[in-house]
Design a protein around this motif. Structure first.
Motif, PDB file in Angstrom:
ATOM      1  N   HIS A 250       6.852   3.965   6.844  1.00 12.81           N
ATOM      2  CA  HIS A 250       5.872   4.210   5.787  1.00 12.81           C
ATOM      3  C   HIS A 250       6.367   5.001   4.576  1.00 12.81           C
ATOM      4  O   HIS A 250       5.667   5.032   3.562  1.00 12.81           O
ATOM      5  CB  HIS A 250       4.663   4.956   6.373  1.00 12.81           C
ATOM      6  CG  HIS A 250       3.997   4.262   7.508  1.00 12.81           C
ATOM      7  ND1 HIS A 250       3.372   3.036   7.383  1.00 12.81           N
ATOM      8  CD2 HIS A 250       3.861   4.611   8.819  1.00 12.81           C
ATOM      9  CE1 HIS A 250       2.871   2.664   8.550  1.00 12.81           C
ATOM     10  NE2 HIS A 250       3.157   3.603   9.441  1.00 12.81           N
ATOM     11  N   ARG A 257       0.050   4.961  -1.199  1.00  9.37           N
ATOM     12  CA  ARG A 257      -0.924   5.065  -0.111  1.00  9.37           C
ATOM     13  C   ARG A 257      -1.401   6.492   0.160  1.00  9.37           C
ATOM     14  O   ARG A 257      -2.389   6.685   0.876  1.00  9.37           O
ATOM     15  CB  ARG A 257      -0.315   4.486   1.170  1.00  9.37           C
ATOM     16  CG  ARG A 257       0.068   3.044   1.059  1.00  9.37           C
ATOM     17  CD  ARG A 257       0.923   2.593   2.244  1.00  9.37           C
ATOM     18  NE  ARG A 257       0.217   2.713   3.508  1.00  9.37           N
ATOM     19  CZ  ARG A 257       0.805   2.549   4.692  1.00  9.37           C
ATOM     20  NH1 ARG A 257       2.095   2.287   4.763  1.00  9.37           N
ATOM     21  NH2 ARG A 257       0.099   2.668   5.805  1.00  9.37           N
ATOM     22  N   ASP A 260      -5.207   7.711  -0.064  1.00  4.46           N
ATOM     23  CA  ASP A 260      -6.253   7.100   0.751  1.00  4.46           C
ATOM     24  C   ASP A 260      -6.314   7.841   2.083  1.00  4.46           C
ATOM     25  O   ASP A 260      -5.496   7.600   2.983  1.00  4.46           O
ATOM     26  CB  ASP A 260      -5.953   5.617   0.958  1.00  4.46           C
ATOM     27  CG  ASP A 260      -7.048   4.916   1.756  1.00  4.46           C
ATOM     28  OD1 ASP A 260      -8.010   5.600   2.188  1.00  4.46           O
ATOM     29  OD2 ASP A 260      -6.940   3.692   1.953  1.00  4.46           O
ATOM     30  N   ASP A 263      -6.224   5.871   5.385  1.00  5.68           N
ATOM     31  CA  ASP A 263      -5.041   5.088   5.740  1.00  5.68           C
ATOM     32  C   ASP A 263      -4.224   5.865   6.766  1.00  5.68           C
ATOM     33  O   ASP A 263      -3.628   6.892   6.440  1.00  5.68           O
ATOM     34  CB  ASP A 263      -4.210   4.835   4.481  1.00  5.68           C
ATOM     35  CG  ASP A 263      -2.983   3.970   4.746  1.00  5.68           C
ATOM     36  OD1 ASP A 263      -2.659   3.746   5.926  1.00  5.68           O
ATOM     37  OD2 ASP A 263      -2.350   3.545   3.764  1.00  5.68           O
ATOM     38  N   GLY A 266      -0.677   6.529   5.677  1.00  4.03           N
ATOM     39  CA  GLY A 266      -0.468   6.931   4.293  1.00  4.03           C
ATOM     40  C   GLY A 266       0.266   8.247   4.131  1.00  4.03           C
ATOM     41  O   GLY A 266       0.924   8.484   3.117  1.00  4.03           O
TER      42      GLY A 266
END
Length: 364
Positions: A250, A257, A260, A263, A266
């Motif tokens: 990620h 991201r 958020d 998420d 994120g």
């Protein structure tokens, strides 16, 4: 102190260590490393400085960790996380031939660290600038008369090297980014191996290899209603595994991201591990820098600029618990009317305020 990097081989460690309280080391039987918020065996300047001092003075080393039920908001969640870190730390240090002792404080069982430090030649502690720790360090030095060294274990660019408090991130970033990245490129020098101090203790240590953490928690007068999360274990192994997995999957999309809150990938969710020093921030930063890309750069800005801005502010402003910069007081004044129209306590508790982000956080 200048921001330029000292070219001497041991400079990386030297600039992190300061004699906070002078004292008399004579007749001390060992070097004491007191850990609270640097619960890792590797990449730990506190332990490295203590090892070097022990080798220099031909003394053995002892690592002490205490846990009190009197801490703010003491609960199964916080204490369980710390104890998981203590378990890993004891196991890792034991493999290195270093003795780690855990003192879980009981009712009427206070003053153990003071009695232990009185037998030490010198004490090394973390340079943690907030909460009770600065006062605890000072009180320990006064009570024992032993030299006490404070070691920065938290920042890639040591707080005392920065030399002042900054209020604005852009100015802090501009002044410190280059020197900080120069330090990320310097390999951490190895510390010498030293013998472990095996003498008697003024308390009965808790051995987590024999006593389940759940049993230790159950025996403490803390809030047992705030339970341990199943998906956030503590300890340096868990921290390393979490970072490795999130970095590979990620980190590259962090810049798109991170805002958020719903998420699950994120953000790295390393905050608790970083707070208790279960992974070194400069190790995380160096690996993010090596990966590169816009996601890594945004992550580095959060980790190195915003996080270290706060540390330096607290280290260099004695009034940091109440200090607010002008822009913050102006924002609070401008939004006073909006805050006056707050929802009911019941709506806040149920996550029904109408603010999507707050309600999501409250429900989670």
């Amino acid at each position: 102190m200048p921001l330029s990097l000292d070219p001497r081989p041991d400079a990386w460690l030297r600039e992190r260590v300061r004699l906070e309280h002078p004292g008399d080391p004579r007749d001390g039987r060992f070097v004491l490393a007191w850990v609270c918020t640097a619960l890792r065996a590797d990449d730990n300047p506190l332990l490295d400085a203590a090892r070097r001092a022990a080798a220099k003075h031909a003394l053995p080393l002892l690592v002490y960790q205490g846990l009190t039920h009197r801490a703010w908001y003491a609960s199964d969640r916080t204490h369980g996380f710390i104890l998981e870190g203590a378990h890993d730390l004891a196991e890792s240090l034991g493999a290195q031939g270093v003795r780690h002792v855990l003192h879980v404080e009981r009712e009427g069982d206070r003053g153990a660290l003071r009695r232990l430090a009185a037998d030490a030649a010198m004490v090394f502690a973390e340079d943690f600038p907030v909460g009770d720790l600065p006062g605890w360090r000072a009180a320990l030095a006064r009570a024992t008369g032993r030299p006490l060294y404070a070691v920065d274990c938290a920042c890639a660019l040591p707080m005392r090297v920065v030399g002042r408090a900054w209020e604005r991130a852009f100015a802090f970033r501009e002044a410190t980014d280059g020197p900080r990245r120069a330090r990320l490129a310097v390999p951490v020098p190895p510390a010498p191996a030293v013998p472990a101090w095996e003498g008697a203790l003024p308390f009965t240590p808790t051995d987590l290899s024999r006593t389940p953490i759940a049993d230790v928690l159950a025996s403490l007068p803390i809030d047992h209603a705030v339970t341990q999360p199943r998906d956030l274990p503590g300890g340096e192994r868990a921290a390393r595994a979490r970072w490795d997995a999130w970095r590979d999957a990620h980190l590259g999309t962090y810049h798109t991201r991170r805002t958020d809150a719903g998420d699950p990938g994120g953000a790295s969710e390393l905050s608790a591990h970083l707070h208790f020093g279960m992974i070194a921030p400069w190790r995380v930063a160096a690996e993010a820098l090596a990966q590169g890309g816009p996601g890594a750069e945004k992550f580095l800005d959060e980790l190195l600029t915003w996080r270290e801005l706060a540390w330096c502010f607290c280290a260099h402003r004695a009034d940091h618990p109440t200090a607010l910069p002008a822009w913050a007081t102006q924002t609070l004044a401008a939004t006073r009317d909006r805050r006056a129209r707050r929802p009911s306590l019941d709506a806040i508790e149920r996550g029904e305020t109408g603010d999507a982000l707050f309600d999501l956080a409250q429900r989670s």
